[in-house]
Design a protein around this motif. Structure first.
Motif, mmCIF file in Angstrom:
data_model
loop_
_atom_site.group_PDB
_atom_site.id
_atom_site.type_symbol
_atom_site.label_atom_id
_atom_site.label_comp_id
_atom_site.label_asym_id
_atom_site.label_seq_id
_atom_site.Cartn_x
_atom_site.Cartn_y
_atom_site.Cartn_z
ATOM 1 N N UNK A 155 15.881 37.022 -12.366
ATOM 2 C CA UNK A 155 15.852 36.371 -13.676
ATOM 3 C C UNK A 155 14.459 35.784 -13.898
ATOM 4 N N UNK A 156 13.939 35.990 -15.095
ATOM 5 C CA UNK A 156 12.640 35.438 -15.472
ATOM 6 C C UNK A 156 12.862 34.273 -16.428
ATOM 7 N N UNK A 157 11.850 33.492 -16.639
ATOM 8 C CA UNK A 157 11.977 32.333 -17.520
ATOM 9 C C UNK A 157 12.404 32.737 -18.926
ATOM 10 N N UNK A 158 11.892 33.886 -19.415
ATOM 11 C CA UNK A 158 12.255 34.318 -20.769
ATOM 12 C C UNK A 158 13.697 34.804 -20.864
ATOM 13 N N UNK A 159 14.383 34.983 -19.721
ATOM 14 C CA UNK A 159 15.795 35.368 -19.729
ATOM 15 C C UNK A 159 16.710 34.168 -19.958
ATOM 16 N N UNK A 160 16.184 32.959 -19.804
ATOM 17 C CA UNK A 160 16.996 31.754 -19.978
ATOM 18 C C UNK A 160 17.151 31.405 -21.451
ATOM 19 N N UNK A 161 18.360 30.995 -21.801
ATOM 20 C CA UNK A 161 18.663 30.616 -23.175
ATOM 21 C C UNK A 161 19.532 29.366 -23.129
ATOM 22 N N UNK A 162 19.117 28.337 -23.847
ATOM 23 C CA UNK A 162 19.890 27.112 -23.924
ATOM 24 C C UNK A 162 20.510 27.042 -25.318
ATOM 25 N N UNK A 163 21.846 27.196 -25.354
ATOM 26 C CA UNK A 163 22.562 27.143 -26.638
ATOM 27 C C UNK A 163 22.914 25.698 -26.966
ATOM 28 N N UNK A 164 22.611 25.297 -28.178
ATOM 29 C CA UNK A 164 22.982 23.971 -28.671
ATOM 30 C C UNK A 164 24.303 24.088 -29.413
ATOM 31 N N UNK A 165 24.987 22.976 -29.643
ATOM 32 C CA UNK A 165 26.251 23.026 -30.394
ATOM 33 C C UNK A 165 26.073 23.747 -31.728
ATOM 34 N N UNK A 166 27.029 24.624 -32.019
ATOM 35 C CA UNK A 166 27.007 25.372 -33.261
ATOM 36 C C UNK A 166 26.261 26.695 -33.185
#
Length: 140
Positions: free
Chosen positions: A64-75
């Protein structure tokens, strides 16, 4: 979690996996790798309710690379089309089961088992020859 447009061809469960959060954040691998984010817990025959043996798939993926990370916010929602093999291709040419109940587990990077959806999927009917096409000739 939502699984849209589920399909089943006798061997593979397919559809669109959507993930979101109503409160707090959710850390995802944006690649949504089937055997990491989405795992099969149980497969049952629709008619009998009996458990069926299914494939346990583990894929080797690039780190996994840094650009593979995704932080979903509410909604917010994130998703992609997935294909989860349930049964091997039959050597006999026979199609797989007509209908299965599949219990899945969905995992985020920061939480295991964020959802345990259960889907009932029916194998799509075999294609029929188009009307007007000449019938196949019987063999000798």
């Amino acid at each position: 979690m939502e699984f849209q447009s589920p399909g089943f061809d006798g061997q593979t469960l397919s559809g669109r996996l959507l993930m979101g959060t109503a409160s707090g954040s959710l850390c995802l691998d944006r690649r949504l790798i089937e055997s990491h984010t989405l795992t099969v817990e149980r497969v049952l025959d629709c008619a009998s309710g009996q458990p069926l043996a299914f494939l346990v798939v583990d894929v080797q993926t690039p780190p996994r690379r840094e650009e593979d990370l995704l932080l979903l916010a509410p909604g917010q929602w994130y998703g992609r089309d997935v294909a989860v093999p349930l049964f091997p291709q039959p050597a006999t040419g026979q199609p797989g089961p007509d209908c299965v109940d599949v219990e899945l587990s969905v995992h985020a990077l920061d939480a295991a088992h964020i959802a345990k959806p259960r889907l009932r999927v029916t194998r799509a009917p075999a294609p029929t020859p188009e009307s007007g096409a000449p019938p196949s000739k019987p063999g000798p």
